[in-house]
Design a protein around this motif. Structure first.
Motif, PDB file in Angstrom:
ATOM      1  N   MET A   3       0.667  -1.233   0.396  1.00 40.36           N
ATOM      2  CA  MET A   3       0.391   0.085  -0.006  1.00 40.36           C
ATOM      3  C   MET A   3       0.703   0.923   0.096  1.00 40.36           C
ATOM      4  O   MET A   3       1.688   0.817   0.878  1.00 40.36           O
ATOM      5  CB  MET A   3      -1.156   0.038   0.836  1.00 40.36           C
ATOM      6  N   SER A   5       0.837   5.741  -0.217  1.00 43.21           N
ATOM      7  CA  SER A   5       0.008   6.601   0.408  1.00 43.21           C
ATOM      8  C   SER A   5       0.557   8.101   0.590  1.00 43.21           C
ATOM      9  O   SER A   5       1.680   8.062   0.581  1.00 43.21           O
ATOM     10  CB  SER A   5      -1.145   6.424   1.904  1.00 43.21           C
ATOM     11  N   ARG A   6      -0.449   8.722   0.106  1.00 43.61           N
ATOM     12  CA  ARG A   6       0.339  10.253   0.197  1.00 43.61           C
ATOM     13  C   ARG A   6      -0.923  11.642   0.057  1.00 43.61           C
ATOM     14  O   ARG A   6      -2.261  11.010  -0.293  1.00 43.61           O
ATOM     15  CB  ARG A   6       0.264  10.856  -2.004  1.00 43.61           C
ATOM     16  N   GLN A   7      -0.887  12.107   0.901  1.00 43.26           N
ATOM     17  CA  GLN A   7      -1.320  13.083   1.109  1.00 43.26           C
ATOM     18  C   GLN A   7      -0.952  14.755   1.665  1.00 43.26           C
ATOM     19  O   GLN A   7       0.738  15.137   1.194  1.00 43.26           O
ATOM     20  CB  GLN A   7      -1.817  13.399   2.945  1.00 43.26           C
ATOM     21  N   ALA A  22       2.718   8.416  -6.049  1.00 48.38           N
ATOM     22  CA  ALA A  22       2.143   7.292  -5.577  1.00 48.38           C
ATOM     23  C   ALA A  22       2.782   6.075  -6.304  1.00 48.38           C
ATOM     24  O   ALA A  22       2.885   5.026  -6.377  1.00 48.38           O
ATOM     25  CB  ALA A  22       0.514   7.274  -5.098  1.00 48.38           C
ATOM     26  N   LYS A  56      -6.100  13.296  -0.830  1.00 48.23           N
ATOM     27  CA  LYS A  56      -5.201  12.149   0.056  1.00 48.23           C
ATOM     28  C   LYS A  56      -5.376  11.133  -0.672  1.00 48.23           C
ATOM     29  O   LYS A  56      -6.702  10.862  -1.892  1.00 48.23           O
ATOM     30  CB  LYS A  56      -5.525  11.771   0.874  1.00 48.23           C
ATOM     31  N   THR A  57      -4.353  10.170  -1.974  1.00 51.09           N
ATOM     32  CA  THR A  57      -4.881   9.257  -2.064  1.00 51.09           C
ATOM     33  C   THR A  57      -4.085   7.668  -1.494  1.00 51.09           C
ATOM     34  O   THR A  57      -2.917   8.185  -1.395  1.00 51.09           O
ATOM     35  CB  THR A  57      -4.291   9.025  -3.901  1.00 51.09           C
ATOM     36  N   GLU A  58      -4.511   6.377  -2.117  1.00 47.90           N
ATOM     37  CA  GLU A  58      -4.070   5.288  -1.564  1.00 47.90           C
ATOM     38  C   GLU A  58      -4.157   4.550  -2.902  1.00 47.90           C
ATOM     39  O   GLU A  58      -5.315   4.048  -3.223  1.00 47.90           O
ATOM     40  CB  GLU A  58      -5.065   4.756   0.032  1.00 47.90           C
ATOM     41  N   ARG A  60      -3.747   0.417  -3.137  1.00 50.00           N
ATOM     42  CA  ARG A  60      -2.861  -0.875  -2.757  1.00 50.00           C
ATOM     43  C   ARG A  60      -2.543  -2.088  -4.105  1.00 50.00           C
ATOM     44  O   ARG A  60      -3.745  -2.039  -4.818  1.00 50.00           O
ATOM     45  CB  ARG A  60      -4.252  -1.979  -2.088  1.00 50.00           C
TER      46      ARG A  60
END
Length: 66
Positions: A3, A5-7, A22, A56-58, A60
């Motif tokens: 995973m 993640s970027r915010q 990401a 924000k993006t995640e 997986r």
């Protein structure tokens, strides 16, 4: 599976920039083993980007043989 993640620190950063960063990290992770990225799920924060709800993006993903 992995995973990434970027915010953003503010509401003025574009979602595209975060996703690109990401995905770049995901590709770098899989390249270490000579494999390709298979995205399993991508989750993005929903606007409006105010009161701490910053972009924000995640992502997986897993690394798979080509």
């Amino acid at each position: 599976t992995y995973m990434v993640s970027r915010q953003a620190a503010t509401g003025f950063t574009g979602m595209g920039t975060l996703k690109a960063e990401a995905m770049k990290e995901a590709y770098e992770q899989c390249q270490k083993t000579g494999k390709s990225v298979q995205v399993l799920e991508a989750v993005d924060a929903k606007p409006p980007y105010i009161f701490g709800n910053f972009p924000k993006t995640e992502i997986r993903f897993k690394c798979v043989a080509e």
